[in-house]
Design a protein around this motif. Sequence first.
Motif, PDB file in Angstrom:
ATOM      1  N   ALA A  30       4.610   6.355 -13.824  1.00 32.59           N
ATOM      2  CA  ALA A  30       4.541   7.492 -12.919  1.00 32.59           C
ATOM      3  C   ALA A  30       3.746   8.611 -13.580  1.00 32.59           C
ATOM      4  N   PRO A  31       3.362   9.648 -12.820  1.00 31.40           N
ATOM      5  CA  PRO A  31       2.573  10.739 -13.398  1.00 31.40           C
ATOM      6  C   PRO A  31       3.247  11.411 -14.586  1.00 31.40           C
ATOM      7  N   ASP A  32       4.587  11.414 -14.617  1.00 33.56           N
ATOM      8  CA  ASP A  32       5.277  12.055 -15.741  1.00 33.56           C
ATOM      9  C   ASP A  32       5.502  11.105 -16.908  1.00 33.56           C
ATOM     10  N   GLY A  33       4.931   9.905 -16.821  1.00 35.93           N
ATOM     11  CA  GLY A  33       5.051   8.937 -17.905  1.00 35.93           C
ATOM     12  C   GLY A  33       6.201   7.972 -17.764  1.00 35.93           C
ATOM     13  N   GLY A  34       7.084   8.177 -16.782  1.00 40.92           N
ATOM     14  CA  GLY A  34       8.188   7.256 -16.568  1.00 40.92           C
ATOM     15  C   GLY A  34       7.704   5.920 -16.042  1.00 40.92           C
ATOM     16  N   SER A  35       8.478   4.885 -16.266  1.00 39.77           N
ATOM     17  CA  SER A  35       8.058   3.543 -15.885  1.00 39.77           C
ATOM     18  C   SER A  35       8.173   3.337 -14.381  1.00 39.77           C
ATOM     19  N   VAL A  36       7.338   2.421 -13.867  1.00 37.08           N
ATOM     20  CA  VAL A  36       7.404   1.977 -12.473  1.00 37.08           C
ATOM     21  C   VAL A  36       7.550   0.458 -12.496  1.00 37.08           C
ATOM     22  N   MET A  37       8.707  -0.024 -12.050  1.00 36.11           N
ATOM     23  CA  MET A  37       8.993  -1.449 -12.051  1.00 36.11           C
ATOM     24  C   MET A  37       9.109  -1.963 -10.625  1.00 36.11           C
ATOM     25  N   VAL A  38       8.894  -3.261 -10.440  1.00 28.77           N
ATOM     26  CA  VAL A  38       8.882  -3.863  -9.107  1.00 28.77           C
ATOM     27  C   VAL A  38       9.807  -5.068  -9.061  1.00 28.77           C
ATOM     28  N   VAL A  39      10.591  -5.136  -7.979  1.00 30.34           N
ATOM     29  CA  VAL A  39      11.414  -6.301  -7.673  1.00 30.34           C
ATOM     30  C   VAL A  39      11.031  -6.772  -6.278  1.00 30.34           C
ATOM     31  N   SER A  62       0.813  -1.218   0.000  1.00 33.83           N
ATOM     32  CA  SER A  62       0.000   0.000   0.000  1.00 33.83           C
ATOM     33  C   SER A  62       0.846   1.268   0.000  1.00 33.83           C
ATOM     34  N   MET A  63       2.020   1.237   0.644  1.00 33.67           N
ATOM     35  CA  MET A  63       2.879   2.420   0.641  1.00 33.67           C
ATOM     36  C   MET A  63       3.315   2.759  -0.778  1.00 33.67           C
ATOM     37  N   GLY A  64       3.681   1.752  -1.532  1.00 38.96           N
ATOM     38  CA  GLY A  64       4.068   1.980  -2.915  1.00 38.96           C
ATOM     39  C   GLY A  64       2.932   2.523  -3.752  1.00 38.96           C
ATOM     40  N   ARG A  65       1.750   1.993  -3.555  1.00 41.03           N
ATOM     41  CA  ARG A  65       0.608   2.483  -4.330  1.00 41.03           C
ATOM     42  C   ARG A  65       0.292   3.938  -3.980  1.00 41.03           C
ATOM     43  N   TRP A  66       0.545   4.329  -2.728  1.00 40.26           N
ATOM     44  CA  TRP A  66       0.301   5.713  -2.320  1.00 40.26           C
ATOM     45  C   TRP A  66       1.403   6.643  -2.806  1.00 40.26           C
ATOM     46  N   LEU A  67       2.657   6.203  -2.730  1.00 42.73           N
ATOM     47  CA  LEU A  67       3.782   7.097  -2.970  1.00 42.73           C
ATOM     48  C   LEU A  67       4.213   7.163  -4.434  1.00 42.73           C
ATOM     49  N   ALA A  68       4.081   6.082  -5.163  1.00 41.49           N
ATOM     50  CA  ALA A  68       4.585   6.064  -6.542  1.00 41.49           C
ATOM     51  C   ALA A  68       3.964   7.181  -7.378  1.00 41.49           C
ATOM     52  N   GLY A  69       2.695   7.461  -7.145  1.00 40.27           N
ATOM     53  CA  GLY A  69       2.016   8.503  -7.908  1.00 40.27           C
ATOM     54  C   GLY A  69       2.419   9.907  -7.523  1.00 40.27           C
ATOM     55  N   ARG A  70       3.239  10.046  -6.487  1.00 44.56           N
ATOM     56  CA  ARG A  70       3.718  11.358  -6.047  1.00 44.56           C
ATOM     57  C   ARG A  70       5.170  11.611  -6.439  1.00 44.56           C
ATOM     58  N   LEU A  71       5.809  10.616  -7.058  1.00 44.39           N
ATOM     59  CA  LEU A  71       7.216  10.713  -7.419  1.00 44.39           C
ATOM     60  C   LEU A  71       7.396  10.673  -8.931  1.00 44.39           C
ATOM     61  N   PRO A  72       8.483  11.272  -9.426  1.00 45.18           N
ATOM     62  CA  PRO A  72       8.759  11.194 -10.862  1.00 45.18           C
ATOM     63  C   PRO A  72       9.275   9.806 -11.241  1.00 45.18           C
TER      64      PRO A  72
END
Length: 275
Positions: A88-97, A52-62
């Motif tokens: 991300a909001p600026d269109g950059g990718s969000v990847m998960v490990v 849940s932290m990632g889902r909340w924070l990822a949208g606030r970061l580039p």
Amino acid sequence: MSGPGATSYAPEWLELREDADAAARSAELADLLLPSLEGPLVIRDLGCGTGSMGRWLAGRLPGPQRWILHDRDPGLLARAATGLSGTAPDGGSVMVVLEQGDITGLRATDLAGTSLVTASALLDLLTADEVAGLAAACAEAGCPALLALSVIGRVEFAPADPLDAEFAAAFDDHQRRDTGGRRLLGPDAVDAAATAFERYGAAVHRRSSPWRLGPEQAALTAQWLQGWVAAAAEQRPDLAPLADAYLRRRLDACAAAVLRVVIGHEDLLALPAGG
């Protein structure tokens, strides 16, 4: 939210609390963090639970962002990636490990290349030595830390009940209990973390992040009450004979949509010296 040692939480509980967590976390601290970050970002989420932290924070970061999700529970890790990968909001990718294991032994070498360490509802499950070790690792690696939703031992009920204070004090003692040879910090965690990070010259920012539960959060309130009262009675056996009746009064008020509860938490942002 799935901590070290034997501490883990059912995914259903973590999912039930996600909206309340999101509403409570300090967006102001996330904004204060931004100037210290340079992309591409590598973010380590410690004790990530269902993510849940990632889902909340990822949208606030580039972007681009690479999230390394740490947890000891493989079932929670499998759920954590859901809904986080994307853009991300600026269109950059969000990847998960995903990384399974105990997070209490992290060292600066483990944080090499990390842009941010983050965690939610974790600090109060750590010991003083573990918090000190986390602060030292972040300081040596020059890595900021955003640590959200630590309990601070403050619960306010409306309407009040004569036994509220007794159960609250017992619960706080339970949070500070010794478990498996580990003395947990519980409500003292944010103070301990602030002191530890400041010892290494970090600029520490703290913000209140309470849950504010009313009729719209009745399911969460009821579930929280059951666990809260049970923990208090476990800590103070003299309260056990009163627990059932007290819990019933509180659950009845919750079901009648007249109960409101404010559960204190605090968020902490530590920015490394020279950052």
